[in-house]
Scaffold this active site. Structure first.
Site: not given
Ligand code: NAD
Ligand code: 6OD
Length: 501
Positions: A269, A482
């Site tokens: 991320e 996620e």
């Protein structure tokens, strides 16, 4: 309190006295040969010394995690695991004030923000995966075989093994637990390396893990920096099975190179240069308030913050003036003050980076609508790392300040003439994390949202999260998703079993 070295550092009134923040390896708090200072960004004072894990200690963390995989942890049933995650959530909640105080001291964020967002979300991260664990199904197929018979395929989940978790400083506990919770839910053990800027809450979480009954070695914390320190020692370690990382795109690239030789799964991320698109038919006041939040929350240090705001020309001038008002009304101040809305940036170094973007924006021909410098308080806060909330207009879309992530309380506002142009400007970036669209025409909201190349688009809202949904970015903003079952898929290996019937 089992001798936790952070005990006494923080209480509901804030930081009380300097302590040593230690590593947590195999269920024990351990010091190191080297230490570094943990600074309070609000006034530059030293909060604590932090034990920097050396290569041997990172190895000890990984080996403890590996042993844990084959010990008591392996025998814990799914239902028991879910119960343990719930107890971790309760442990965070029962120490709520400590966690808030530790996070506020480390980051300088307003106490109201840490109390509303960071710490409740950390507990929610454990709860959501505890619940999901009990209900998540797996695919199965009844297959016709070439000889006219049948076979049954079904998949089972297994843990990945030892997961290396590396996280940044902007939402320290929120982002760390966003990865620790699903990793543990899937039966893995973890070695976490929190940011060197914000070591406290990962260490407090160790105490919670102990008391919740998470077996020794399942959750390990190693402190330190990136290159040639704990971060790199962890990613270089041959006995970790996967790396999950949140941070800058460049760091993601470096980690990817490190793990490439051993072909480990990664979940990244990374950074963003997020666009907000404001149409003339938006609910004006709500939108100004929403954009102000999207630009300035956490002093702009949220990867999802909008640094590019595109406004339909018919309302451009009025919108810029209204956003200027909002920015100028924001209360900068001491993090522990309940009325403070904006705290400092994380460090002197990060402030210098943000200020260099402010300088460059002016060199690139920006008009400064408001801000652009350092506020003056006439108190100890002048030794902190504050900057003014800042709005620019007038830059070309090719300007570096429109292209590069700044990660501060700043946006550039530009006009657009039609939907197509707004979409094209929003997509003209190498990043692709998040966007927001502001319109009272929902058909247009859907249409525009579906054309923007990002992992998440909000319509008439920002950073509104349902933890079951996919979260991640495209391009420089990351690899993988996620959230909900997407997290379970990353943190487990699927083993398909085919039975000839
Ligand atoms: P960073 O990349 O500098 O550091 C993040 C972590 O990586 C730290 O723990 C650091 O010590 C470690 N690290 C640095 N170099 C390393 C290396 N070579 N090997 C292993 N570990 C290493 O990021 P930061 O400055 O802490 O955080 C800000 C950045 O994070 C911004 O770019 C922001 O957009 C991004 N971010 C993204 C998300 C997301 O969900 N996409 C969330 C939060 C922050
Ligand atoms: O909400 C989340 O799950 C998440 N990962 C947020 C990231 C914010 C970035 O600073």
């Amino acid at each position: 309190m089992l001798g936790c070295p952070t005990k006494g550092c923080y209480d509901s009134a804030g930081f009380t006295h300097v302590k040593l923040i230690q590593n947590y390896i195999n269920g024990k708090f351990v010091g190191s040969k080297r230490e570094f200072a943990d600074l309070n960004p609000a006034d530059g004072s030293v909060i604590a010394q932090v034990a920097e894990a050396d290569r041997d200690q990172v190895d000890a963390g990984v080996q403890a995690a590996r042993r844990a995989l084959y010990g008591e942890w392996a025998k814990v049933s799914v239902r028991e695991r879910a119960g343990l995650l719930q107890r971790v959530a309760e442990g965070i909640e029962s120490r709520f004030d400590w966690f808030v105080a530790a996070e506020v001291a480390d980051t300088g964020k307003p106490i109201t923000l840490a109390s509303r967002l960071d710490i409740p979300r950390a507990a929610a991260n454990f709860r959501v995966f505890a619940d999901l664990l009990k209900t998540a199904g797996l695919e199965s197929f009844q297959t016709e075989t070439p000889d006219g018979k049948r076979a049954l395929n079904y998949a089972v989940r297994k843990p990945l093994g030892v997961v290396g978790i590396i996280t940044p400083w902007n939402l320290p506990l929120l982002l760390l637990t966003w990865k620790v919770a699903p990793a543990l839910a899937c039966g893995n053990s973890v070695v976490v390396k929190p940011s060197e800027e914000t070591p406290a809450t990962a260490t407090l979480l160790a105490e919670v893990m102990q008391q919740a009954g998470i077996p020794d070695g399942v959750y390990n914390v190693v402190h330190g920096f990136g290159p040639n320190s704990a971060g790199e020692f962890l990613t270089q370690h041959p006995d970790i099975n996967a790396v999950t990382f949140t941070g800058e795109s460049e760091t993601g690239a470096a980690i990817m190179k490190t793990v490439a030789t051993s072909v480990k799964p990664v979940s990244f991320e990374l950074g963003g240069k997020n666009a907000a698109i404001v149409f003339a038919d938006c609910e004006f006041e709500e939108t100004v308030a929403g954009i102000s939040e999207a630009v300035f929350t956490n002093t702009g240090q949220v990867c999802l913050c909008a640094e590019r705001v595109y406004v339909e020309r018919a309302i451009f001038e009025r919108f810029v003036q209204a956003l200027k008002q909002k920015a100028e009304n924001l209360r900068l101040g001491p993090p522990l003050e309940k009325t403070t809305e904006l705290g400092p940036l994380i460090s002197a170094q990060h402030r210098e980076k943000v200020l260099s973007h402010y300088r460059r924006a002016r060199e690139e021909g920006a008009v400064t609508v408001t801000g652009g410098g350092i506020p003056e308080f006439g108190s100890s806060l002048d030794d902190g790392f504050y900057v003014q909330p800042t709005i620019y207009t007038g830059l070309k879309e090719s300007a570096r300040c429109v292209k590069e992530e700044i990660f501060g309380p700043v946006c550039h506002v530009a006009p657009f003439d039609n939907e197509e142009e707004a979409v094209s400007m929003s997509n003209d970036t190498r990043y692709g994390l998040a966007a927001s669209v502001w319109t009272s025409n929902l058909k247009r909201g859907h249409r525009v949202a579906q054309q923007i190349n990002v992992g998440i688009t909000w319509v008439n809202c920002w950073f509104l999260r349902d933890l079951r949904t996919p979260f991640g970015g495209v391009g420089l903003s990351g690899i993988g998703r996620e959230g909900g079952v997407h997290s379970l898929n990353f943190y487990s290996e699927l083993n398909n079993i085919c039975i000839r019937l």
